[in-house]
Design a protein around this motif. Sequence first.
Motif, short mmCIF file in Angstrom:
data_model
loop_
_atom_site.label_atom_id
_atom_site.label_comp_id
_atom_site.label_asym_id
_atom_site.label_seq_id
_atom_site.Cartn_x
_atom_site.Cartn_y
_atom_site.Cartn_z
N ASP A 187 0.81 -1.21 0.00
CA ASP A 187 0.00 0.00 0.00
C ASP A 187 0.85 1.27 0.00
O ASP A 187 0.34 2.36 -0.30
N ARG A 213 0.66 3.64 -2.92
CA ARG A 213 -0.52 4.49 -3.12
C ARG A 213 -0.31 5.90 -2.55
O ARG A 213 -1.20 6.74 -2.67
N SER A 256 -6.52 -1.72 -2.68
CA SER A 256 -5.37 -1.88 -1.79
C SER A 256 -5.50 -3.13 -0.94
O SER A 256 -6.59 -3.71 -0.80
N ALA A 275 -2.03 -4.33 7.02
CA ALA A 275 -3.39 -4.06 6.54
C ALA A 275 -4.45 -4.58 7.50
O ALA A 275 -5.46 -3.91 7.77
N VAL A 287 -5.48 4.41 -0.08
CA VAL A 287 -5.85 3.27 0.77
C VAL A 287 -7.30 3.41 1.20
O VAL A 287 -7.77 4.50 1.53
#
Length: 376
Positions: A132, A135, A148, A184, A356
């Motif tokens: 991620d 991003r 993501s 995450a 995200v």
Amino acid sequence: MDDRRRWLTRCASAAAGLAVPFLARSAPAGTVVLGQSVPLTGNASEIGLAYAGGAKLCVDAYNDSAGDLPRIELRQLDDAYSAERAAANARKLLDEGCDALFGFAGAASTLAAAQVAQQRGAIFFAPFAAPDALRSASYPQVYLVRPSMADEAFKMVQYCATLGLTRIALVGDDDALGRAGLEAVNRALADLKLPALAVTAFVPPNGTQVDAAVAAVKAVQPQAIIQAALFRSTAAFIQKMRGAGYAGAFLNFSTVGIDPLYYALGQQIGGVVVSQVVPSPRSRTTPIVREYLAAIDASDQTPGYEGLEGFIAAKTLAEAVRRAGRGAKAAALQRVLPGMAHYDVGGFRLNLRSGVREAASAIELVSISADGRLIR
């Protein structure tokens, strides 16, 4: 077993066709050159071959009907799931005149290659399983066709919470993929105000040495296990946990590779949930899937999520080439792509510069029944 042999044979055939090295050369005038590096051999080759194969199908179909538009040349190299080789391939491809880097795969590999692209001011388009971090505003030249890992984690954790499964464990490959998955999931738990992970266990990447992880996870008796790993270690862990009597839920990021996971687990895949970020590759109600299946019919490939994602990625970049028009090269693509941040690629909407947690709605949780049927 016969289906598995046929599938592996097709992978070997694709490897023979895709892994042929190209000689340094200048592209014909009016040609946009894309450079791709994926694992065509070694760990994750099953995923890399499918993703690269889907992209090549689309590029071939585009060239067949391009008319006066620029042709696309897709140069594909093998990095064997090595971040060092991916970075070296990125430099090689750019040195030899590629207009954009396209479709790299793997968390460590995509990060390493994106840093090369950043240094060179090059487009880095449609990485598969990218962390991620790509991003962020630090990587303005990166364009993504998939949600993501945070999006996927949020969907899986939310699903667990809906079912009252709040004692969650995480098992990940001991590499960039596993660590990105852990980050995450921790973020999703915090966002949903759920208890912290009951335990985190890492295993050797895409291997079968999972006994220590099985012991650690079994000791806390989780209600659900989220896995951030490739298919081989994922399958080995599921088999050992079920052998130890665990009857809870298994959930997986899309990067696991649902087809190779199915062939690794067989009937034991029943009840395993996998996040998916593109439509079902057999959903003929979606125009891009119909187009993909038509291309598949004229090839020796079989439909799959990773192949469809590669096809979608190539189709989107081909649209950028079409919009850039004659004379489309790196500079023209750099001008066109920011205007395609939101793009409908045949009934499937993309957000090429999403941050995200901005595309969770595109994610579907699916499982495969013991007899091979897809269940949503």
